[in-house]
Design a protein around this motif. Structure first.
Motif, PDB file in Angstrom:
ATOM      1  N   GLY A  41      -7.317  -3.259   0.897  1.00  0.00           N
ATOM      2  CA  GLY A  41      -6.390  -4.242   0.852  1.00  0.00           C
ATOM      3  C   GLY A  41      -4.674  -3.749   1.026  1.00  0.00           C
ATOM      4  O   GLY A  41      -4.703  -3.367   2.090  1.00  0.00           O
ATOM      5  N   ALA A  42      -4.150  -4.530   0.208  1.00  0.00           N
ATOM      6  CA  ALA A  42      -2.671  -4.383   0.197  1.00  0.00           C
ATOM      7  C   ALA A  42      -2.233  -2.757   0.407  1.00  0.00           C
ATOM      8  O   ALA A  42      -1.260  -2.353   1.065  1.00  0.00           O
ATOM      9  N   ARG A  43      -2.970  -1.858  -0.606  1.00  0.00           N
ATOM     10  CA  ARG A  43      -2.623  -0.391  -0.642  1.00  0.00           C
ATOM     11  C   ARG A  43      -2.715  -0.107   0.731  1.00  0.00           C
ATOM     12  O   ARG A  43      -2.181   0.928   1.431  1.00  0.00           O
TER      13      ARG A  43
ATOM     14  N   ASP B 175      -2.787  -1.643   3.588  1.00  0.00           N
ATOM     15  CA  ASP B 175      -1.789  -1.846   4.661  1.00  0.00           C
ATOM     16  C   ASP B 175      -0.306  -1.141   4.339  1.00  0.00           C
ATOM     17  O   ASP B 175       0.237  -0.742   5.378  1.00  0.00           O
ATOM     18  N   GLU B 176      -0.047  -0.970   3.297  1.00  0.00           N
ATOM     19  CA  GLU B 176       1.161  -0.296   2.858  1.00  0.00           C
ATOM     20  C   GLU B 176       1.122   1.186   3.412  1.00  0.00           C
ATOM     21  O   GLU B 176       2.019   1.774   3.797  1.00  0.00           O
TER      22      GLU B 176
END
Length: 310
Positions: free
Chosen positions: A32-34, A36-37
């Motif tokens: 998820g967002a992690r 992507d980060e």
């Protein structure tokens, strides 16, 4: 060495940072967002005591495929998350696995991995001596020197040479424990009690510091927890931990009051779900031992009230 850190939370991020700085080929499994980060910014750590920020580029994967083979896999997760990844680890051909974190069922998890895997697995358990929290633009790390306690459940770790090679060029210390299963069970006693304090006061650490009765009850509850383990035949490891808590209750109470007044106490994330699951395990052990634990039961009652009010 080719290494996978399975989990990109606070502790997984710091472990990956240490291994990257040691010259290893490191991948991190995140979602998820992690994920992507990490792909965009790398692992950004703010080292609280060292007063510095580090940035490390890292290879990110979102799933562990059957054809992915690593020299070492470090699984850095909360106790409540381990079970979900055991089938994935069992189906992967990588041999050397280290499960890192609070664990009340190390023996059962090892058995499940060994029974469900078609290839040989060499399994160890570890605990990383650091903490911190996720912040919007970085991960805050609270540590002294990087260190992990490690041990096998049936004698020395069979892949200790590989572990030594992975950390050879780092400033990170590996400390081997003879009875890691007992150490993990002993560690749960203070971890559950101390996290209960912050949960009961909704993370308001100064309120914890002012609640002398709650701190006193928590210290007594720790003694009850160690008595449960003794009754079940679990060695007290380290012995000094139980001894100090039992014999010097007022000193421990004073330390806990001071700790909860310090800013660092507010900079370490805790998981209510993990604490609750570990607390349930302690309750189960208490029933097995047929030992009275009135102070622990009162803390647990207050935790359940907090849950019911959510």
């Amino acid at each position: 060495m080719k290494i996978l850190v399975y989990g990109a939370g606070v502790l997984g991020s710091y472990l990956a940072h240490a291994l990257i700085r040691g010259g290893n080929e490191v991948s991190v499994l995140a979602r998820g967002a992690r994920a992507d980060e990490l792909e965009r910014d790398g692992i950004v750590l703010r080292h609280y005591f060292q007063r510095k920020t580090t940035v490390d580029s890292v290879h990110v994967i979102r799933t562990l495929e059957k054809e992915d083979v690593y020299d070492l896999i470090f699984v850095v997760m909360k106790y409540t998350d381990f079970r979900a990844v055991l089938p994935i680890l069992a189906s992967n051909p990588s041999r050397n696995l280290v499960l890192i974190g609070n664990n009340a069922e190390a023996r059962e998890m090892q058995a499940e991995l060994l029974e469900s895997s078609e290839m040989e697995k060499r399994i160890a358990f570890g605990f990383q001596l650091s903490g911190g929290r996720r912040e919007p633009r970085h991960t805050l790390i609270i540590r002294g020197r990087g260190e992990m306690l490690l041990g096998g459940l049936d004698g020395p770790i069979s892949f200790q040479a590989e572990l030594g090679q992975a950390f050879a060029q780092t400033r990170y210390k590996l400390t081997y424990i003879d009875n890691m299963e007992a150490w993990l069970k002993n560690h749960l006693v203070p971890i559950v009690m101390l996290n209960s304090l912050s949960q009961i006061h909704n993370g308001q650490m100064k309120r914890v510091a002012r609640d002398g009765k709650l701190i006193r009850d928590a210290v007594i509850a720790m003694g009850e927890g160690f008595h449960v383990l003794e009754t079940l035949g679990v060695p007290l490891i380290p012995a000094a931990q139980a001894s100090v808590i039992r014999k010097h209750k007022r000193l421990v109470q004073g330390f806990l009051k001071l700790y909860h007044l310090l800013p660092v106490s507010r900079m370490i994330d805790g998981s209510f779900a993990e604490v609750e699951a570990l607390a349930e395990k302690l309750q189960e052990w208490s029933k097995q031992a047929k030992v009275r634990t009135p102070h622990w039961e009162e803390l647990n009652r207050r935790l359940q009230l907090i849950k019911a009010g959510e």
